[in-house]
Design a protein around this motif. Structure first.
Motif, PDB file in Angstrom:
ATOM      1  N   LEU A 145       9.223  -2.255  -2.242  1.00 15.78           N
ATOM      2  CA  LEU A 145      10.148  -2.964  -1.363  1.00 15.78           C
ATOM      3  C   LEU A 145       9.632  -3.005   0.071  1.00 15.78           C
ATOM      4  O   LEU A 145       9.926  -3.945   0.816  1.00 15.78           O
ATOM      5  CB  LEU A 145      11.533  -2.311  -1.420  1.00 15.78           C
ATOM      6  CG  LEU A 145      12.262  -2.441  -2.756  1.00 15.78           C
ATOM      7  CD1 LEU A 145      13.550  -1.624  -2.747  1.00 15.78           C
ATOM      8  CD2 LEU A 145      12.569  -3.892  -3.081  1.00 15.78           C
ATOM      9  N   TYR A 146       8.847  -1.997   0.477  1.00 17.36           N
ATOM     10  CA  TYR A 146       8.260  -2.021   1.819  1.00 17.36           C
ATOM     11  C   TYR A 146       7.255  -3.180   1.951  1.00 17.36           C
ATOM     12  O   TYR A 146       7.150  -3.808   3.007  1.00 17.36           O
ATOM     13  CB  TYR A 146       7.572  -0.693   2.132  1.00 17.36           C
ATOM     14  CG  TYR A 146       8.542   0.415   2.471  1.00 17.36           C
ATOM     15  CD1 TYR A 146       9.137   0.463   3.736  1.00 17.36           C
ATOM     16  CD2 TYR A 146       8.881   1.387   1.543  1.00 17.36           C
ATOM     17  CE1 TYR A 146      10.037   1.472   4.057  1.00 17.36           C
ATOM     18  CE2 TYR A 146       9.785   2.394   1.851  1.00 17.36           C
ATOM     19  CZ  TYR A 146      10.355   2.428   3.113  1.00 17.36           C
ATOM     20  OH  TYR A 146      11.267   3.419   3.417  1.00 17.36           O
ATOM     21  N   TYR A 147       6.553  -3.435   0.884  1.00 17.23           N
ATOM     22  CA  TYR A 147       5.604  -4.563   0.912  1.00 17.23           C
ATOM     23  C   TYR A 147       6.355  -5.875   1.116  1.00 17.23           C
ATOM     24  O   TYR A 147       5.983  -6.680   1.989  1.00 17.23           O
ATOM     25  CB  TYR A 147       4.796  -4.613  -0.380  1.00 17.23           C
ATOM     26  CG  TYR A 147       4.038  -5.907  -0.555  1.00 17.23           C
ATOM     27  CD1 TYR A 147       2.849  -6.142   0.127  1.00 17.23           C
ATOM     28  CD2 TYR A 147       4.529  -6.913  -1.390  1.00 17.23           C
ATOM     29  CE1 TYR A 147       2.162  -7.338  -0.018  1.00 17.23           C
ATOM     30  CE2 TYR A 147       3.854  -8.109  -1.544  1.00 17.23           C
ATOM     31  CZ  TYR A 147       2.671  -8.324  -0.854  1.00 17.23           C
ATOM     32  OH  TYR A 147       1.995  -9.532  -0.997  1.00 17.23           O
ATOM     33  N   ARG A 153       4.019  -4.698  10.332  1.00 17.60           N
ATOM     34  CA  ARG A 153       2.937  -3.718  10.257  1.00 17.60           C
ATOM     35  C   ARG A 153       3.462  -2.358   9.799  1.00 17.60           C
ATOM     36  O   ARG A 153       2.850  -1.706   8.932  1.00 17.60           O
ATOM     37  CB  ARG A 153       2.258  -3.589  11.626  1.00 17.60           C
ATOM     38  CG  ARG A 153       1.157  -2.538  11.632  1.00 17.60           C
ATOM     39  CD  ARG A 153       0.448  -2.471  12.963  1.00 17.60           C
ATOM     40  NE  ARG A 153      -0.520  -1.381  12.959  1.00 17.60           N
ATOM     41  CZ  ARG A 153      -1.351  -1.105  13.950  1.00 17.60           C
ATOM     42  NH1 ARG A 153      -1.317  -1.850  15.055  1.00 17.60           N
ATOM     43  NH2 ARG A 153      -2.184  -0.099  13.874  1.00 17.60           N
ATOM     44  N   ALA A 154       4.582  -1.918  10.354  1.00 17.74           N
ATOM     45  CA  ALA A 154       5.141  -0.607   9.989  1.00 17.74           C
ATOM     46  C   ALA A 154       5.493  -0.557   8.498  1.00 17.74           C
ATOM     47  O   ALA A 154       5.206   0.438   7.808  1.00 17.74           O
ATOM     48  CB  ALA A 154       6.375  -0.318  10.836  1.00 17.74           C
ATOM     49  N   ASP A 155       6.099  -1.633   7.986  1.00 21.35           N
ATOM     50  CA  ASP A 155       6.481  -1.661   6.569  1.00 21.35           C
ATOM     51  C   ASP A 155       5.252  -1.643   5.673  1.00 21.35           C
ATOM     52  O   ASP A 155       5.206  -0.921   4.664  1.00 21.35           O
ATOM     53  CB  ASP A 155       7.314  -2.915   6.267  1.00 21.35           C
ATOM     54  CG  ASP A 155       8.766  -2.760   6.678  1.00 21.35           C
ATOM     55  OD1 ASP A 155       9.246  -1.623   6.723  1.00 21.35           O
ATOM     56  OD2 ASP A 155       9.419  -3.780   6.956  1.00 21.35           O
ATOM     57  N   VAL A 171       1.286   0.919   1.897  1.00 19.83           N
ATOM     58  CA  VAL A 171      -0.082   1.338   1.570  1.00 19.83           C
ATOM     59  C   VAL A 171      -0.159   2.861   1.433  1.00 19.83           C
ATOM     60  O   VAL A 171      -0.851   3.385   0.549  1.00 19.83           O
ATOM     61  CB  VAL A 171      -1.060   0.841   2.653  1.00 19.83           C
ATOM     62  CG1 VAL A 171      -2.444   1.467   2.456  1.00 19.83           C
ATOM     63  CG2 VAL A 171      -1.164  -0.681   2.602  1.00 19.83           C
ATOM     64  N   ALA A 172       0.574   3.571   2.257  1.00 18.02           N
ATOM     65  CA  ALA A 172       0.537   5.038   2.205  1.00 18.02           C
ATOM     66  C   ALA A 172       1.177   5.591   0.937  1.00 18.02           C
ATOM     67  O   ALA A 172       0.750   6.635   0.419  1.00 18.02           O
ATOM     68  CB  ALA A 172       1.247   5.609   3.433  1.00 18.02           C
ATOM     69  N   GLY A 173       2.163   4.894   0.427  1.00 20.43           N
ATOM     70  CA  GLY A 173       2.890   5.440  -0.723  1.00 20.43           C
ATOM     71  C   GLY A 173       2.659   4.748  -2.041  1.00 20.43           C
ATOM     72  O   GLY A 173       3.113   5.229  -3.086  1.00 20.43           O
ATOM     73  N   ALA A 174       1.947   3.618  -2.031  1.00 18.33           N
ATOM     74  CA  ALA A 174       1.771   2.841  -3.263  1.00 18.33           C
ATOM     75  C   ALA A 174       0.757   3.495  -4.194  1.00 18.33           C
ATOM     76  O   ALA A 174      -0.216   4.108  -3.738  1.00 18.33           O
ATOM     77  CB  ALA A 174       1.313   1.431  -2.919  1.00 18.33           C
ATOM     78  N   PRO A 175       0.961   3.371  -5.502  1.00 13.42           N
ATOM     79  CA  PRO A 175      -0.050   3.875  -6.443  1.00 13.42           C
ATOM     80  C   PRO A 175      -1.336   3.057  -6.322  1.00 13.42           C
ATOM     81  O   PRO A 175      -1.298   1.898  -5.915  1.00 13.42           O
ATOM     82  CB  PRO A 175       0.616   3.677  -7.819  1.00 13.42           C
ATOM     83  CG  PRO A 175       1.665   2.639  -7.599  1.00 13.42           C
ATOM     84  CD  PRO A 175       2.123   2.796  -6.191  1.00 13.42           C
ATOM     85  N   PRO A 176      -2.475   3.630  -6.686  1.00 16.28           N
ATOM     86  CA  PRO A 176      -3.765   2.949  -6.505  1.00 16.28           C
ATOM     87  C   PRO A 176      -3.876   1.608  -7.228  1.00 16.28           C
ATOM     88  O   PRO A 176      -4.648   0.742  -6.827  1.00 16.28           O
ATOM     89  CB  PRO A 176      -4.780   3.954  -7.062  1.00 16.28           C
ATOM     90  CG  PRO A 176      -4.083   5.268  -7.011  1.00 16.28           C
ATOM     91  CD  PRO A 176      -2.631   4.990  -7.217  1.00 16.28           C
ATOM     92  N   ASP A 177      -3.115   1.441  -8.330  1.00 16.99           N
ATOM     93  CA  ASP A 177      -3.212   0.207  -9.111  1.00 16.99           C
ATOM     94  C   ASP A 177      -2.113  -0.801  -8.779  1.00 16.99           C
ATOM     95  O   ASP A 177      -1.927  -1.775  -9.509  1.00 16.99           O
ATOM     96  CB  ASP A 177      -3.182   0.519 -10.604  1.00 16.99           C
ATOM     97  CG  ASP A 177      -1.904   1.262 -11.022  1.00 16.99           C
ATOM     98  OD1 ASP A 177      -1.161   1.721 -10.119  1.00 16.99           O
ATOM     99  OD2 ASP A 177      -1.654   1.373 -12.235  1.00 16.99           O
ATOM    100  N   ALA A 215      -1.701  -6.324   0.919  1.00 18.93           N
ATOM    101  CA  ALA A 215      -1.138  -5.553   2.040  1.00 18.93           C
ATOM    102  C   ALA A 215      -2.244  -5.105   2.994  1.00 18.93           C
ATOM    103  O   ALA A 215      -2.096  -5.182   4.225  1.00 18.93           O
ATOM    104  CB  ALA A 215      -0.370  -4.354   1.508  1.00 18.93           C
ATOM    105  N   LYS A 216      -3.373  -4.653   2.446  1.00 23.06           N
ATOM    106  CA  LYS A 216      -4.480  -4.200   3.290  1.00 23.06           C
ATOM    107  C   LYS A 216      -5.066  -5.363   4.093  1.00 23.06           C
ATOM    108  O   LYS A 216      -5.438  -5.196   5.266  1.00 23.06           O
ATOM    109  CB  LYS A 216      -5.554  -3.547   2.432  1.00 23.06           C
ATOM    110  CG  LYS A 216      -5.130  -2.196   1.852  1.00 23.06           C
ATOM    111  CD  LYS A 216      -6.231  -1.587   0.984  1.00 23.06           C
ATOM    112  CE  LYS A 216      -5.816  -0.222   0.440  1.00 23.06           C
ATOM    113  NZ  LYS A 216      -6.875   0.353  -0.430  1.00 23.06           N
ATOM    114  N   LYS A 217      -5.153  -6.526   3.482  1.00 24.52           N
ATOM    115  CA  LYS A 217      -5.673  -7.703   4.184  1.00 24.52           C
ATOM    116  C   LYS A 217      -4.769  -8.084   5.351  1.00 24.52           C
ATOM    117  O   LYS A 217      -5.237  -8.406   6.446  1.00 24.52           O
ATOM    118  CB  LYS A 217      -5.798  -8.874   3.212  1.00 24.52           C
ATOM    119  CG  LYS A 217      -6.924  -8.731   2.207  1.00 24.52           C
ATOM    120  CD  LYS A 217      -6.944  -9.905   1.238  1.00 24.52           C
ATOM    121  CE  LYS A 217      -8.026  -9.717   0.177  1.00 24.52           C
ATOM    122  NZ  LYS A 217      -8.029 -10.824  -0.813  1.00 24.52           N
TER     123      LYS A 217
END
Length: 279
Positions: free
Chosen positions: A230-232, A248-250, A255-261, A268-270
């Motif tokens: 939901l943050y994404y 940016r904060a969301d 990114v900090a809490g999402a699973p690697p897959d 989000a990183k882009k």
């Protein structure tokens, strides 16, 4: 007679004519299990057999007319059947079929229960139609799945799980307006899974309805505070609304809490790379 074919004496026989709510005549069986009734008018009758301790009642439909003499077929009274146990056993068997990827076999069980127990409460019928829909969905037959989901919602309108699936499948099948109408009319407090709302949120963002998307996301995040995705989506909605610091904060929280897959992780990183100078 009983299940062993032995005559039942003192069993009660009641005759009720179609259109009436009270028996017209009653009789008791003799030692040979026999009984008679006289002066029955022409028409459709239902004969009820029972009154024997430990044995279940039974009803037989008979048409009276012509000769005035009607022979009712032999009636067997047996011990009461625990229908709840039978239904639960069948549901368990159907669930096992679904787990072993046999949706057509599971569907036969669900449809058989609908035919065998037409008198069950409407909400249970709705659940059975929902289960039939799942078997069609497992076969990628969205058309038939939607037919049964529509019936399920009509029979059990308070079932939020079925409404959620129905709304999501309508959107996936191209009826976005119909699906959104169902999902947005639901009380979020009764929703158990936020993911069906993701397509609604994406649609709102694409249509530049970012404020509506943010409002919906606020409700979902209150209900599901641990749902990282939901943050994404809130980050995307804030981005569309030009709320760049909030976006940016969301996205950083995602990114900090999402699973690697997580499928949204690369996107989000882009976006964060583009927002790296935002303060």
């Amino acid at each position: 007679v009983n299940e062993q074919g032995e005559p039942l004496a003192e069993a009660i026989v009641a005759a009720m004519m179609e259109g009436f709510d009270k028996p017209f005549q009653q009789a008791k069986t003799n030692k040979r299990g026999e009984w008679t009734m006289e002066n029955l008018a022409d028409g459709k009758w239902k004969f009820y057999f029972g009154g024997v301790e430990g044995l279940e009642e039974k009803a037989v439909d008979v048409a009276v007319g012509g000769t005035g003499t009607v022979k009712v077929p032999e009636v067997k009274l047996g011990k009461p059947v625990d229908h709840n146990a039978l239904v639960n056993s069948e549901l368990q068997r159907a669930a096992e079929m679904m787990q072993t990827r046999q949706p057509s076999e599971a569907r036969k069980i669900y449809e058989g229960l609908l035919v065998k127990y037409p008198e069950v409460p409407a909400d249970f019928q709705g659940q059975l139609h929902g289960a039939v829909a799942q078997t069609y969905a497992a076969e990628n037959n969205a058309t038939q799945a939607l037919v049964h989901l529509k019936q399920a919602v009509a029979l059990d309108p308070s079932n939020t799980d079925i409404q959620l699936v129905y709304g999501e499948m309508l959107i996936q099948s191209g009826d976005r307006a119909g699906g959104e109408k169902i999902l947005l009319a639901m009380d979020i407090e009764g929703v158990k899974d936020p993911l069906p709302y993701m397509n609604v949120i994406i649609g709102m963002i694409n249509e530049q309805k970012s404020e509506e998307a943010l409002a919906l996301l606020g409700k979902l995040m209150t209900k599901f505070p641990n749902e990282t995705s939901l943050y994404y989506y809130r980050g995307r909605a804030n981005l569309a609304a030009k709320n760049l610091p909030e976006a940016r904060a969301d996205l950083e929280k995602f990114v900090a809490g999402a699973p690697p897959d997580a499928r949204e992780l690369d996107d989000a990183k882009k976006i964060l790379e583009q927002l790296k100078d935002v303060k």
